[in-house]
Design an enzyme around this catalytic site. Structure first.
Site, mmCIF file in Angstrom:
data_model
loop_
_atom_site.group_PDB
_atom_site.id
_atom_site.type_symbol
_atom_site.label_atom_id
_atom_site.label_comp_id
_atom_site.label_asym_id
_atom_site.label_seq_id
_atom_site.Cartn_x
_atom_site.Cartn_y
_atom_site.Cartn_z
ATOM 1 N N ALA A 167 0.744 30.193 -8.006
ATOM 2 C CA ALA A 167 0.224 29.072 -7.240
ATOM 3 C C ALA A 167 -1.296 28.989 -7.245
ATOM 4 O O ALA A 167 -1.875 27.919 -7.380
ATOM 5 C CB ALA A 167 0.745 29.165 -5.810
ATOM 6 N N ARG A 168 -1.962 30.145 -7.088
ATOM 7 C CA ARG A 168 -3.417 30.142 -6.903
ATOM 8 C C ARG A 168 -4.190 29.917 -8.196
ATOM 9 O O ARG A 168 -5.404 29.771 -8.178
ATOM 10 C CB ARG A 168 -3.834 31.471 -6.279
ATOM 11 C CG ARG A 168 -3.498 32.689 -7.133
ATOM 12 C CD ARG A 168 -3.597 33.969 -6.314
ATOM 13 N NE ARG A 168 -3.197 35.152 -7.058
ATOM 14 C CZ ARG A 168 -3.065 36.357 -6.519
ATOM 15 N NH1 ARG A 168 -3.290 36.535 -5.225
ATOM 16 N NH2 ARG A 168 -2.696 37.385 -7.242
ATOM 17 N N GLU A 169 -3.493 29.896 -9.327
ATOM 18 C CA GLU A 169 -4.180 29.785 -10.617
ATOM 19 C C GLU A 169 -4.387 28.307 -10.963
ATOM 20 O O GLU A 169 -3.845 27.780 -11.934
ATOM 21 C CB GLU A 169 -3.376 30.573 -11.668
ATOM 22 C CG GLU A 169 -3.336 32.060 -11.298
ATOM 23 C CD GLU A 169 -2.300 32.879 -12.062
ATOM 24 O OE1 GLU A 169 -1.703 32.364 -13.023
ATOM 25 O OE2 GLU A 169 -2.084 34.049 -11.678
ATOM 26 N N ARG A 201 0.367 33.340 -4.338
ATOM 27 C CA ARG A 201 0.758 33.540 -5.742
ATOM 28 C C ARG A 201 2.208 33.115 -6.042
ATOM 29 O O ARG A 201 2.489 32.452 -7.031
ATOM 30 C CB ARG A 201 0.608 35.035 -6.073
ATOM 31 C CG ARG A 201 1.241 35.492 -7.388
ATOM 32 C CD ARG A 201 1.093 37.004 -7.524
ATOM 33 N NE ARG A 201 1.943 37.585 -8.564
ATOM 34 C CZ ARG A 201 1.521 37.843 -9.807
ATOM 35 N NH1 ARG A 201 0.301 37.544 -10.170
ATOM 36 N NH2 ARG A 201 2.339 38.406 -10.674
ATOM 37 N N ASN A 210 7.364 34.717 -12.282
ATOM 38 C CA ASN A 210 7.122 35.351 -13.575
ATOM 39 C C ASN A 210 7.602 36.804 -13.641
ATOM 40 O O ASN A 210 7.170 37.576 -14.495
ATOM 41 C CB ASN A 210 5.642 35.267 -13.960
ATOM 42 C CG ASN A 210 5.446 35.360 -15.464
ATOM 43 O OD1 ASN A 210 6.288 34.900 -16.229
ATOM 44 N ND2 ASN A 210 4.352 35.982 -15.888
ATOM 45 N N ARG A 211 8.495 37.187 -12.732
ATOM 46 C CA ARG A 211 9.201 38.470 -12.838
ATOM 47 C C ARG A 211 10.705 38.259 -12.684
ATOM 48 O O ARG A 211 11.460 39.208 -12.636
ATOM 49 C CB ARG A 211 8.742 39.448 -11.740
ATOM 50 C CG ARG A 211 7.269 39.815 -11.772
ATOM 51 C CD ARG A 211 6.886 40.627 -12.996
ATOM 52 N NE ARG A 211 5.480 41.030 -12.944
ATOM 53 C CZ ARG A 211 4.459 40.265 -13.331
ATOM 54 N NH1 ARG A 211 4.693 39.055 -13.832
ATOM 55 N NH2 ARG A 211 3.212 40.708 -13.241
ATOM 56 N N SER A 214 -4.291 32.553 -15.060
ATOM 57 C CA SER A 214 -5.685 32.972 -15.009
ATOM 58 C C SER A 214 -5.703 34.315 -14.263
ATOM 59 O O SER A 214 -4.760 34.620 -13.541
ATOM 60 C CB SER A 214 -6.546 31.925 -14.296
ATOM 61 O OG SER A 214 -6.232 31.817 -12.930
ATOM 62 N N GLU A 220 -4.156 33.790 -20.383
ATOM 63 C CA GLU A 220 -4.904 33.927 -19.122
ATOM 64 C C GLU A 220 -6.274 33.293 -19.319
ATOM 65 O O GLU A 220 -7.076 33.772 -20.116
ATOM 66 C CB GLU A 220 -5.072 35.409 -18.773
ATOM 67 C CG GLU A 220 -3.771 36.115 -18.438
ATOM 68 C CD GLU A 220 -3.664 36.423 -16.953
ATOM 69 O OE1 GLU A 220 -4.622 36.146 -16.198
ATOM 70 O OE2 GLU A 220 -2.608 36.944 -16.546
HETATM 71 ZN ZN LIG Z 1 -0.531 34.414 -13.231
#
Ligand SMILES: [Zn+2]
Length: 423
Positions: free
Chosen positions: A185-187, A242, A259-260, A315, A390
């Site tokens: 989320a924060r990226e 996140r 992403n896991r 990122s 990234e």
């Molecule tokens: Zn990430």
């Protein structure tokens, strides 16, 4: 004392947040990082003592990279942190000021005579509703070569959506290039850069032969924000959120790391079965609705014309991550080819501003991560290139000033033009 119990006895309002640390709520109703100092901590010889050393401190873990970890420390814990005598570099003296400097969310830009939103879209960050409008306007300006797509609902019921674009052979006739943005989320920079790529494709297809060749050779499926609930929460409540916003039985912890949560390598190293963790995998592969929708969509693409390239956009480590993340000593059969392609792509990315991107197997070049999207694409969806990228940037971290959105898009565009022409 449990976090829930702690919260009940405090007189100020707190958010149980990133890494389980409690974050004070500011006057604007958002998590306040005022006075938080950000350090890059050298952990090389002291990895084992890390969690015990940080016990009792409200450490907000931001990112780790090989022998270092980036953390934010609240003002009241700076002194005890100092006494731990880690080797550190200060990345920011005040994370709250960085967040303020990121600027307010922008207003929606004007459309040009072709209906394309002005490039001023990339001068600031925007609310989620504006992103939806942006995809819609961009698609409407390119009606013969694109359509809006929806792949399924998030936990809170928002549609994960984006754009499918195609070239001269018509819809669904070429192998897929599949992009996922803002899984974390924060990226915020990731959705903006993915939108910059979309923008360049849409305006470039008319007269740029490189763009024409790319779109004539591949069908692009682009989902700029695959974690809409987390993204909205990072704008309304906590800038550093996140995970997704999924609740579960028997815990007050919120959020699964999308992403896991993929099925390949699920539950291995670099993921956690603890719902409080920032890398909580969920309990079963695909038990986060966002991942389930993305896996199903990937299977559709795989069984249709196949997936040539997948990029999961993140990122802020400035690195091109190749498969695998779940293992450091297993490699895809075409690994050497991937490394050389990634190296050339990184060289193109560096051209405009000298921004350096490293590259290699995710496990070797960044850290082990199991149940991630790129490994799934490689092993379960037949992608020839299952990558993560990234974006910028240190030393700013997740809170990248808005005036770096455009340069970040420009450098990545250079890399992508090379990559698409040489796959
Ligand atoms: Zn990430």
């Amino acid at each position: 004392m449990s976090q829930a119990a702690t919260m009940k006895f405090l007189s100020v309002v707190w958010l149980a947040s990133v890494s389980g640390a409690l974050i004070r709520v500011g006057r604007d109703g958002k998590a306040s990082y005022e006075g938080y100092k950000v350090y890059r901590v050298n952990t090389n010889d002291r990895t084992n003592e890390l969690s015990s050393a940080f016990e009792g401190l409200s450490v907000v873990e931001l990112n780790h990279n090989g022998g270092t970890v980036d953390i934010a420390i609240p003002p009241e814990h700076l002194e005890p942190f100092d006494t731990l005598n880690f080797t550190t570099t200060v990345l920011s003296d005040n994370l709250g000021a960085d967040i303020a400097a990121e600027g307010p969310l922008g207003s929606y830009p004007e459309l040009d005579e072709n209906g394309v939103p002005s490039i001023s879209w990339f001068d600031s960050y925007h609310a989620y509703e504006d992103h939806i409008q942006y995809w819609s306007d961009l698609q409407a300006s390119f009606p013969d070569n694109s359509e809006l797509i929806q792949v399924g609902p998030s936990f809170e019921g928002r549609q994960i959506q984006g754009i499918h674009l195609w070239g001269s052979s018509g819809k669904d006739s070429k192998p897929a290039i599949f992009f996922n943005g803002n899984v974390h989320a924060r990226e915020w920079i990731t959705s903006k850069v993915v939108e910059y790529l979309l923008y360049q494709i849409v305006i470039g297809y008319k007269n740029d032969t490189t763009v024409q060749a790319a779109l004539d050779n591949y069908d692009f499926y682009v989902l700029p924000v695959v974690n809409p609930d987390g993204f909205v929460y990072s704008q309304t409540t906590n800038r550093l959120w996140r995970k997704n916003r999924q609740t579960r039985d028997n815990t007050t912890a919120v959020g699964t790391d999308i992403n896991r949560n993929w099925s390949v390598g699920f539950g291995g190293g670099g993921s956690s079965s603890n719902p409080d963790s920032e890398t909580f995998s969920g309990y079963q592969p695909g038990d986060a609705p966002e991942t389930a929708a993305l896996m199903a969509y990937a299977q559709t693409l795989a069984s249709d014309k196949g997936i040539k390239l997948y990029i999961d956009w993140h990122s802020y480590a400035q690195v091109i991550l190749l498969s695998y993340g779940y293992s450091c000593d297993t490699f895809p059969p075409n690994y050497d080819r991937q490394v050389s392609l990634a190296g050339e792509t990184a060289a193109r990315i560096a051209q405009p501003y000298n921004t350096t991107f490293e590259y290699g197997s995710g496990c070797l070049v960044l850290y082990q991560s199991s149940g991630n999207g790129r490994d799934y694409m490689t092993d379960a969806a037949g992608a020839e290139f299952g990558w993560g990228i990234e974006l910028r940037s240190t030393p700013y971290g997740f809170v990248l000033p808005a005036d770096q959105i455009l340069p970040s898009g420009i450098e990545i565009w250079e890399g992508m033009k090379y990559l698409w022409a040489n796959l």
